[in-house]
Design a protein around this motif. Structure first.
Motif, PDB file in Angstrom:
ATOM      1  N   VAL A 246     -20.648  36.996 -17.525  1.00  0.00           N
ATOM      2  CA  VAL A 246     -21.696  37.013 -16.593  1.00  0.00           C
ATOM      3  C   VAL A 246     -23.116  37.902 -17.093  1.00  0.00           C
ATOM      4  CG1 VAL A 246     -22.297  38.219 -14.172  1.00  0.00           C
ATOM      5  CG2 VAL A 246     -20.013  36.768 -14.609  1.00  0.00           C
ATOM      6  N   SER A 247     -22.736  38.945 -17.699  1.00  0.00           N
ATOM      7  CA  SER A 247     -23.719  39.974 -18.304  1.00  0.00           C
ATOM      8  C   SER A 247     -24.693  39.171 -18.995  1.00  0.00           C
ATOM      9  CB  SER A 247     -23.150  40.927 -18.872  1.00  0.00           C
ATOM     10  OG  SER A 247     -22.226  41.772 -18.222  1.00  0.00           O
ATOM     11  N   ALA A 248     -24.025  38.170 -19.811  1.00  0.00           N
ATOM     12  CA  ALA A 248     -24.788  37.256 -20.932  1.00  0.00           C
ATOM     13  C   ALA A 248     -25.570  36.084 -20.111  1.00  0.00           C
ATOM     14  CB  ALA A 248     -24.010  36.849 -22.001  1.00  0.00           C
ATOM     15  N   LEU A 249     -24.914  35.662 -19.281  1.00  0.00           N
ATOM     16  CA  LEU A 249     -25.670  34.719 -18.664  1.00  0.00           C
ATOM     17  C   LEU A 249     -26.931  35.120 -17.556  1.00  0.00           C
ATOM     18  CD1 LEU A 249     -25.999  31.732 -16.934  1.00  0.00           C
ATOM     19  CD2 LEU A 249     -24.385  32.456 -15.534  1.00  0.00           C
ATOM     20  N   ILE A 250     -26.869  36.289 -16.939  1.00  0.00           N
ATOM     21  CA  ILE A 250     -27.940  36.885 -16.352  1.00  0.00           C
ATOM     22  C   ILE A 250     -29.098  37.381 -17.240  1.00  0.00           C
ATOM     23  CG2 ILE A 250     -28.489  39.144 -15.053  1.00  0.00           C
ATOM     24  CD1 ILE A 250     -25.863  38.858 -13.621  1.00  0.00           C
ATOM     25  N   GLU A 251     -28.553  37.761 -18.374  1.00  0.00           N
ATOM     26  CA  GLU A 251     -29.739  38.296 -19.601  1.00  0.00           C
ATOM     27  C   GLU A 251     -30.308  36.986 -20.077  1.00  0.00           C
ATOM     28  OE1 GLU A 251     -31.959  40.844 -21.929  1.00  0.00           O
ATOM     29  OE2 GLU A 251     -30.475  41.257 -19.974  1.00  0.00           O
ATOM     30  N   ASP A 252     -29.347  35.748 -20.232  1.00  0.00           N
ATOM     31  CA  ASP A 252     -30.158  34.638 -20.625  1.00  0.00           C
ATOM     32  C   ASP A 252     -31.018  33.971 -19.868  1.00  0.00           C
ATOM     33  OD1 ASP A 252     -30.443  32.985 -22.937  1.00  0.00           O
ATOM     34  OD2 ASP A 252     -28.756  31.792 -22.563  1.00  0.00           O
ATOM     35  N   ASP A 253     -30.607  33.997 -18.603  1.00  0.00           N
ATOM     36  CA  ASP A 253     -31.465  33.250 -17.488  1.00  0.00           C
ATOM     37  C   ASP A 253     -32.794  33.766 -16.933  1.00  0.00           C
ATOM     38  OD1 ASP A 253     -32.074  31.677 -15.193  1.00  0.00           O
ATOM     39  OD2 ASP A 253     -30.320  32.221 -14.099  1.00  0.00           O
ATOM     40  N   LEU A 254     -33.998  33.373 -17.394  1.00  0.00           N
ATOM     41  CA  LEU A 254     -35.176  33.980 -17.176  1.00  0.00           C
ATOM     42  C   LEU A 254     -35.395  33.862 -15.738  1.00  0.00           C
ATOM     43  CD1 LEU A 254     -37.395  32.126 -19.963  1.00  0.00           C
ATOM     44  CD2 LEU A 254     -36.127  34.445 -19.887  1.00  0.00           C
ATOM     45  N   GLY A 255     -34.641  33.170 -14.908  1.00  0.00           N
ATOM     46  CA  GLY A 255     -34.808  33.156 -13.334  1.00  0.00           C
ATOM     47  C   GLY A 255     -33.659  34.219 -12.702  1.00  0.00           C
ATOM     48  N   SER A 256     -33.279  34.875 -13.205  1.00  0.00           N
ATOM     49  CA  SER A 256     -32.282  35.469 -12.693  1.00  0.00           C
ATOM     50  C   SER A 256     -32.510  37.126 -12.077  1.00  0.00           C
ATOM     51  CB  SER A 256     -30.813  35.832 -13.431  1.00  0.00           C
ATOM     52  OG  SER A 256     -29.698  36.570 -12.979  1.00  0.00           O
ATOM     53  N   HIS A 257     -31.875  37.498 -11.151  1.00  0.00           N
ATOM     54  CA  HIS A 257     -32.054  38.904 -10.644  1.00  0.00           C
ATOM     55  C   HIS A 257     -31.192  39.894 -11.338  1.00  0.00           C
ATOM     56  CE1 HIS A 257     -32.763  41.172  -6.579  1.00  0.00           C
ATOM     57  NE2 HIS A 257     -33.300  41.721  -7.873  1.00  0.00           N
TER      58      HIS A 257
ATOM     59  N   LYS B 275     -25.624  28.234 -29.511  1.00  0.00           N
ATOM     60  CA  LYS B 275     -25.404  27.506 -30.966  1.00  0.00           C
ATOM     61  C   LYS B 275     -24.335  26.102 -30.481  1.00  0.00           C
ATOM     62  CE  LYS B 275     -23.841  27.875 -35.672  1.00  0.00           C
ATOM     63  NZ  LYS B 275     -23.107  28.700 -37.010  1.00  0.00           N
ATOM     64  N   ARG B 276     -23.314  26.510 -29.721  1.00  0.00           N
ATOM     65  CA  ARG B 276     -22.300  25.660 -29.170  1.00  0.00           C
ATOM     66  C   ARG B 276     -22.803  24.922 -28.152  1.00  0.00           C
ATOM     67  NH1 ARG B 276     -16.070  27.435 -27.652  1.00  0.00           N
ATOM     68  NH2 ARG B 276     -15.266  25.270 -27.432  1.00  0.00           N
ATOM     69  N   PHE B 277     -23.582  25.263 -27.218  1.00  0.00           N
ATOM     70  CA  PHE B 277     -23.715  24.504 -25.729  1.00  0.00           C
ATOM     71  C   PHE B 277     -25.226  24.320 -25.557  1.00  0.00           C
ATOM     72  CE2 PHE B 277     -19.735  26.747 -25.100  1.00  0.00           C
ATOM     73  CZ  PHE B 277     -18.848  25.799 -24.626  1.00  0.00           C
ATOM     74  N   GLY B 278     -25.989  24.888 -26.279  1.00  0.00           N
ATOM     75  CA  GLY B 278     -27.551  24.712 -26.318  1.00  0.00           C
ATOM     76  C   GLY B 278     -28.141  25.899 -25.502  1.00  0.00           C
ATOM     77  N   VAL B 279     -29.346  25.529 -25.404  1.00  0.00           N
ATOM     78  CA  VAL B 279     -30.290  26.843 -24.766  1.00  0.00           C
ATOM     79  C   VAL B 279     -30.098  26.593 -23.222  1.00  0.00           C
ATOM     80  CG1 VAL B 279     -32.101  27.070 -26.575  1.00  0.00           C
ATOM     81  CG2 VAL B 279     -32.189  25.490 -24.604  1.00  0.00           C
ATOM     82  N   HIS B 280     -30.416  27.847 -22.628  1.00  0.00           N
ATOM     83  CA  HIS B 280     -30.192  27.742 -21.103  1.00  0.00           C
ATOM     84  C   HIS B 280     -31.422  26.973 -20.477  1.00  0.00           C
ATOM     85  CE1 HIS B 280     -30.479  29.394 -16.865  1.00  0.00           C
ATOM     86  NE2 HIS B 280     -29.301  29.488 -17.111  1.00  0.00           N
ATOM     87  N   PRO B 281     -31.253  26.300 -19.461  1.00  0.00           N
ATOM     88  CA  PRO B 281     -32.399  25.430 -19.021  1.00  0.00           C
ATOM     89  C   PRO B 281     -33.661  26.161 -18.743  1.00  0.00           C
ATOM     90  CG  PRO B 281     -30.318  24.714 -17.812  1.00  0.00           C
ATOM     91  CD  PRO B 281     -30.021  26.124 -18.707  1.00  0.00           C
ATOM     92  N   SER B 282     -33.580  27.537 -18.285  1.00  0.00           N
ATOM     93  CA  SER B 282     -34.644  28.473 -18.368  1.00  0.00           C
ATOM     94  C   SER B 282     -35.503  28.296 -19.520  1.00  0.00           C
ATOM     95  CB  SER B 282     -34.519  29.734 -17.635  1.00  0.00           C
ATOM     96  OG  SER B 282     -33.761  30.415 -18.650  1.00  0.00           O
ATOM     97  N   HIS B 283     -35.110  27.898 -20.619  1.00  0.00           N
ATOM     98  CA  HIS B 283     -35.642  28.360 -21.772  1.00  0.00           C
ATOM     99  C   HIS B 283     -36.526  26.818 -22.236  1.00  0.00           C
ATOM    100  CE1 HIS B 283     -34.483  32.287 -22.797  1.00  0.00           C
ATOM    101  NE2 HIS B 283     -33.305  31.792 -22.329  1.00  0.00           N
TER     102      HIS B 283
END
Length: 246
Positions: free
Chosen positions: A136-147, A225-233
């Motif tokens: 969860v911490s990594a997802l929020i950090e990686d998602d440019l549209g997150s809170h 590397k394994r699943f690709g970039v987050h859609p926000s990128h």
């Protein structure tokens, strides 16, 4: 000396502060929230944010999978074993499991303990809970549209953990004098909202916050590397609140 009274019932002051929302604030309709409407107050209680909704399981899974792999590769590090041990203690000292039907009206701290007790009885590995918090911490950090607020993070982690073993399930046969026994089932789920989510999330945060700072950059790189970039990128991406051109 008297001072002129400022107007308190203007349409602007009575309107929810969330952009695009024209509902009246809760305090203007008899509630307590002075700046947000009842709808957005309920959104925050359930999701940890006034405008950012809960991540779907499919969105979190790649990060949780990679976080679990990261923990396996770094299990020899003291900070990893220490964080897992703290969660193990939370499970061990959570007390007994109370059926979901009995939780209404109970304090949030007690309901949080019951949630951990239910996870313990379901045999959930402490490292899986730690991987969820790191994911969860990594997802929020990686998602440019997150809170990116503490409350949103701990609520999102708590909701993901809560889904692993959240309900009480009972099955039994009832005698039927006119024929075969009647199969009966009961499925009750505690409410996934409010202070109890903050209590669950605080326990996860206490165990994994420092570890998350160390692990997040590597988890994001491994996930990409394994699943690709987050859609926000991706080119052309816009946050959910930006409705231009849609």
């Amino acid at each position: 000396m008297s001072f002129p009274l400022l107007p308190t019932n203007s349409g602007l002051q009575d309107t929810c502060r969330i952009p695009g929302c024209r509902r009246r604030t809760a305090v203007a309709t008899g509630g307590r929230a002075a700046f947000h409407c009842r709808y957005h107050v309920q959104i925050k209680a359930r999701h940890g944010s006034y405008w950012c909704k809960t991540y779907r399981a499919g969105e979190l899974k790649p990060y949780a999978v990679v976080a679990s792999r990261w923990l396996e590769h770094n299990q020899h590090i003291d900070s990893v074993s220490g964080a897992a041990q703290q969660i193990d203690w939370a499970l061990a000292f959570a007390g007994r499991v109370d059926p979901a039907m009995n939780l209404r009206g109970q304090p949030a701290a007690y309901r949080a303990h019951v949630a951990f007790a239910r996870l313990r009885e379901a045999g959930v590995d402490p490292r899986r809970l730690l991987a969820i918090y790191l994911g969860v911490s990594a997802l929020i950090e990686d998602d440019l549209g997150s809170h990116r607020t503490r409350e949103f993070k701990i609520v999102q982690a708590a909701k993901a953990v809560h889904r692993l073993a959240s309900g009480t399930h009972r099955r039994w046969e009832m005698f039927n004098p006119l024929g075969p026994a009647v199969h009966t089932e009961l499925h009750a789920y505690p409410r996934s909202s409010g202070i109890v989510l903050r209590k669950i999330g605080e326990t996860l945060e206490k165990a994994g916050e420092l570890l998350a700072r160390e692990a997040m950059p590597e988890i994001i790189v491994m996930k990409t590397k394994r699943f690709g970039v987050h859609p926000s990128h991706l080119p052309g991406w816009r946050p959910a609140w930006d409705k231009r051109g849609r």
